[in-house]
Write an enzyme that holds these catalytic residues in place. Structure first.
Site, short mmCIF file in Angstrom:
data_model
loop_
_atom_site.label_atom_id
_atom_site.label_comp_id
_atom_site.label_asym_id
_atom_site.label_seq_id
_atom_site.Cartn_x
_atom_site.Cartn_y
_atom_site.Cartn_z
N ASP A 1 2.43 -16.10 2.17
CA ASP A 1 2.75 -15.82 3.57
C ASP A 1 4.18 -16.31 3.77
O ASP A 1 4.43 -17.51 3.74
CB ASP A 1 1.76 -16.58 4.46
CG ASP A 1 2.02 -16.45 5.94
OD1 ASP A 1 3.18 -16.15 6.33
OD2 ASP A 1 1.09 -16.67 6.72
N TRP B 1 7.04 0.54 -2.81
CA TRP B 1 8.47 0.24 -2.78
C TRP B 1 8.90 -0.51 -4.04
O TRP B 1 9.98 -0.26 -4.56
CB TRP B 1 8.82 -0.57 -1.53
CG TRP B 1 8.95 0.27 -0.29
CD1 TRP B 1 8.34 1.46 -0.03
CD2 TRP B 1 9.74 -0.01 0.85
NE1 TRP B 1 8.70 1.92 1.20
CE2 TRP B 1 9.56 1.03 1.78
CE3 TRP B 1 10.57 -1.07 1.20
CZ2 TRP B 1 10.20 1.06 3.01
CZ3 TRP B 1 11.20 -1.05 2.44
CH2 TRP B 1 11.02 0.01 3.33
N LYS C 1 11.54 -2.48 8.39
CA LYS C 1 10.78 -1.56 9.24
C LYS C 1 10.67 -2.13 10.65
O LYS C 1 10.43 -3.33 10.82
CB LYS C 1 9.37 -1.37 8.69
CG LYS C 1 8.55 -0.40 9.57
CD LYS C 1 7.06 -0.29 9.32
CE LYS C 1 6.54 -0.51 7.98
NZ LYS C 1 5.34 0.30 7.69
N GLY D 1 2.47 -1.65 -3.34
CA GLY D 1 3.48 -1.66 -4.40
C GLY D 1 4.37 -0.44 -4.50
O GLY D 1 5.16 -0.34 -5.43
N ASP E 1 8.94 -3.88 4.35
CA ASP E 1 8.08 -2.83 4.91
C ASP E 1 6.87 -3.50 5.58
O ASP E 1 5.82 -2.89 5.73
CB ASP E 1 7.64 -1.87 3.80
CG ASP E 1 7.14 -0.54 4.34
OD1 ASP E 1 7.62 -0.11 5.41
OD2 ASP E 1 6.27 0.07 3.69
N ASP F 1 3.72 -10.63 -0.86
CA ASP F 1 2.81 -10.13 0.17
C ASP F 1 1.69 -11.12 0.37
O ASP F 1 1.27 -11.80 -0.57
CB ASP F 1 2.23 -8.76 -0.21
CG ASP F 1 1.75 -7.98 1.02
OD1 ASP F 1 0.92 -8.52 1.79
OD2 ASP F 1 2.19 -6.85 1.20
#
Length: 192
Positions: free
Chosen positions: A79, A48, A142, A46, A102, A63
């Site tokens: 997912d 970000w 990322k 958490g 991320d 997530d």
């Protein structure tokens, strides 16, 4: 661990050292404005989501792993690849100003395989952005440097006015981790 960012996380109240990476990106690229709608992919634990919500944004955190609640942040455990259709139905025609990713795979220790695995997550995040990012929006993802990150960057350049590589100071120097910061979404056809 003798890591200044790990030590700062508890002092500053962040859940992870990765929060400082997003703070650096926001300082450089001015990612956030109050009232924006933001999706945080790969949000757990958490860090970000905390940074974005502290900037006054309305954050939806997604997530596959669980995440403890954060005031003002909606969390959906899912997912994004296997439950994409459910998310598409949930968000319907909503658009978001910023999509952050991320996401990273569990490392297997083999850089070439880790690179392939993260690039699959990057493609999934980009597909998500194609569906839900507003015109003019921002996409941060990322990557691990490797064989195909330049191809992915070139793909982004077709869809955004500006695309920049960024290696935060708070990222470990030995890591191949970098971020692609894409500003000014022009649009693209979703692949699904």
């Amino acid at each position: 661990m003798n890591d200044q960012y790990v030590q700062k996380t508890s002092k500053d109240g962040y859940r992870s050292r990765s929060a400082y990476k997003l703070v650096e990106m926001d300082n450089k690229f001015k990612l956030f404005q109050e009232g924006q709608k933001i999706i945080d992919l790969g949000a757990s634990p958490g860090g970000w989501s905390q940074v974005a919500s502290q900037k006054g944004a309305n954050v939806v955190a997604l997530d596959i792993k669980p995440m403890n609640a954060i005031n003002g942040v909606e969390f959906i455990q899912c997912d994004i690849i296997n439950e994409f259709e459910i998310l598409r139905e949930k968000f319907k025609d909503q658009k978001f100003d910023v999509i952050l990713s991320d996401m990273a795979p569990e490392s297997c220790g083999l850089k070439s395989l880790d690179h392939i695995r993260i690039m699959l997550l990057c493609e999934a995040a980009l597909n998500f952005a194609k569906h839900f990012l507003s015109h003019g929006g921002t996409f941060v993802v990322k990557i691990f440097q490797g064989e195909s990150d330049k191809d992915f960057c070139n793909e982004l350049k077709k869809m955004f006015k500006t695309v920049k590589y960024f290696k935060p100071k708070s990222s470990r120097s030995e890591s191949t981790e970098m971020y692609l910061v894409s500003l000014g979404f022009i649009g693209s056809k979703p692949s699904i």
